[in-house]
Design an enzyme around this catalytic site. Structure first.
Site, short mmCIF file in Angstrom:
data_model
loop_
_atom_site.label_atom_id
_atom_site.label_comp_id
_atom_site.label_asym_id
_atom_site.label_seq_id
_atom_site.Cartn_x
_atom_site.Cartn_y
_atom_site.Cartn_z
N SER A 21 0.82 -1.21 0.00
CA SER A 21 0.00 0.00 0.00
C SER A 21 0.86 1.26 0.00
CB SER A 21 -0.92 0.01 1.23
OG SER A 21 -1.63 1.24 1.28
N ARG A 22 0.44 2.23 -0.81
CA ARG A 22 1.11 3.52 -0.83
C ARG A 22 0.42 4.54 0.08
NH1 ARG A 22 3.46 4.34 -6.99
NH2 ARG A 22 3.63 2.13 -7.49
N THR A 68 -8.71 -1.80 2.38
CA THR A 68 -8.40 -2.21 1.02
C THR A 68 -8.64 -3.70 0.87
OG1 THR A 68 -6.73 -2.06 -0.73
CG2 THR A 68 -5.92 -2.57 1.49
N LYS A 72 -13.33 -4.71 1.72
CA LYS A 72 -14.27 -3.61 1.54
C LYS A 72 -15.72 -3.99 1.80
CE LYS A 72 -11.45 -0.70 -1.48
NZ LYS A 72 -11.40 0.08 -2.73
N ASP A 108 -13.74 6.35 -3.26
CA ASP A 108 -13.16 6.00 -4.56
C ASP A 108 -13.75 6.86 -5.68
OD1 ASP A 108 -11.36 4.09 -3.67
OD2 ASP A 108 -12.80 2.44 -3.87
N GLY A 132 -15.11 -3.12 -16.98
CA GLY A 132 -15.03 -3.77 -15.68
C GLY A 132 -16.34 -3.65 -14.94
N ALA A 133 -16.55 -4.55 -13.97
CA ALA A 133 -17.81 -4.54 -13.22
C ALA A 133 -17.59 -4.89 -11.75
CB ALA A 133 -18.80 -5.52 -13.86
N TYR A 221 -2.27 2.07 -11.45
CA TYR A 221 -1.16 3.01 -11.23
C TYR A 221 0.18 2.29 -11.09
CZ TYR A 221 -2.10 1.95 -6.28
OH TYR A 221 -2.33 1.32 -5.08
#
Length: 274
Positions: A21-22, A68, A72, A108, A132-133, A221
C-alpha cells in the site's frame, strides 16, 4: 523531526496483504507537511480477524482507517452507519470512529472525479464507457451518474455487467466484443479492470474509432503509464493516469481523522510515485 505525544491521533490502512500500500506514504507526507501530532500505519489483518480488529481499533482510540482488498465488503457490514456514497458504491473504503459508533464511507468515486478535474476533464462532458464490473467500477459509475453522466458497463463476464447495471439504473450494458467499435459514441473511456497492471496481461482496446475529444482514464497506477494510456497519448487523446485517483481519494479520510483538508500537488505525486 516530528515526535508523537500521548495525544497523537492514529489511523491506518487495513488489508491482507498490505505491505504494497502507498497510503502510508500519502498520509505521512501530509502529517509532516502540517506538523500534525499523529501517525498513519499499515495494518495487515487476515479476513477472519477483520471485524474484531476494527472494533478493537475503535476502542483503542484510533480515529479511523482505510480499508483495502479483500475487506471492503466486510467493512460495509461492520459499520453502525454507512453514508450515501458507500451505499451507492456497495462497499466501504474509509472508516471513521466516532462516539456514536463506526461510520463507513466510500471515497473512490470522489477520488476518481477529482482526478478527472485535475486533468482538465469534465466528468459530465458526455456518455461514459466503463470497462469492468467490480467494486471500483461500481463506485466510479455511481459518482459519474451523480455528476450527470450517462454510464455504460462493459465487462468480460456479461452477467456481472448486467448485475452492476441493474444496481445503478439507468446504466446500460455493452458486450465486451463491441467495446472498440462503439467507442465513437463516448466522451470518456474508463478502465477499472486489472488488465494492464504489473504481472497482468495488457488491455486490448484499439482507439481507432475514438470520438473527437475522447478522454481515457485508467485506474491502474502500477505501472504509472499503462499500454492503454500510452496509446491514448500517441493518438493525441487526453490520458488520465490512476495514481491521481489514489491521491485524491485519500483527502476526505485525512480531513476526517486529522482535522485538516490536505492538498494533492506535484510534490505529493513525486513522493508517492517514487
Amino acid at each position: 523531526m516530528r515526535l508523537l505525544t500521548g495525544s497523537a491521533r492514529l489511523a491506518g490502512v487495513i488489508g491482507w496483504p498490505v505491505a504494497h500500500s502507498r497510503s502510508p506514504r500519502i498520509h505521512s507526507t501530509w502529517l509532516n507537511r502540517h506538523g500534525i501530532d499523529g501517525a498513519y500505519v499499515p495494518l495487515p489483518v487476515a479476513p477472519e480477524n477483520f471485524t474484531n480488529v476494527v472494533r478493537a481499533l475503535a476502542q483503542a482510540g484510533f480515529a479511523g482507517a482505510n480499508v483495502t482488498i479483500p475487506h471492503k465488503e466486510a467493512a460495509f457490514a461492520v459499520c453502525d452507519k454507512v453514508d450515501e456514497t458507500a451505499h451507492r458504491a456497495g462497499a466501504v473504503n474509509t472508516l471513521v470512529f466516532t462516539p456514536q459508533g463506526i461510520e463507513g464511507r466510500n471515497t473512490d468515486g470522489y477520488g476518481f472525479v477529482a482526478n478527472l478535474r485535475a486533468h482538465g476533464v469534465n466528468p459530465a462532458a458526455g456518455p461514459v464507457l466503463i470497462l469492468g464490473a467490480g467494486g471500483a467500477a461500481r463506485a466510479i459509475a455511481a459518482a459519474l451518474q451523480d455528476e450527470g453522466a450517462a454510464v455504460t458497463i462493459c465487462n468480460r463476464s456479461p452477467e456481472r455487467a448486467e448485475t452492476l447495471a441493474a444496481a445503478l439504473p439507468p446504466a446500460r450494458v455493452l458486450p465486451w466484443e463491441q467495446r472498440a467499435a462503439a467507442l465513437g459514441d463516448y466522451a470518456l473511456l474508463v478502465n477499472t479492470t486489472s488488465l494492464g497492471m504489473v504481472h497482468n496481461p495488457p488491455l486490448k482496446m484499439p482507439l481507432e474509432k475514438a470520438a473527437p475529444g475522447l478522454a481515457v482514464a485508467d485506474i491502474v497506477y502500477a505501472p504509472l503509464q499503462t499500454a492503454l494510456l500510452a496509446e491514448a497519448e500517441a493518438r493525441g487523446v487526453k490520458a488520465v493516469e490512476g495514481l491521481g485517483m489514489l491521491l485524491h481519494q485519500a483527502v476526505p479520510g485525512f480531513a476526517a481523522w486529522f482535522g485538516v483538508m490536505p492538498q494533492v500537488d506535484e510534490e505529493l505525486y513525486r513522493i508517492v510515485a517514487a
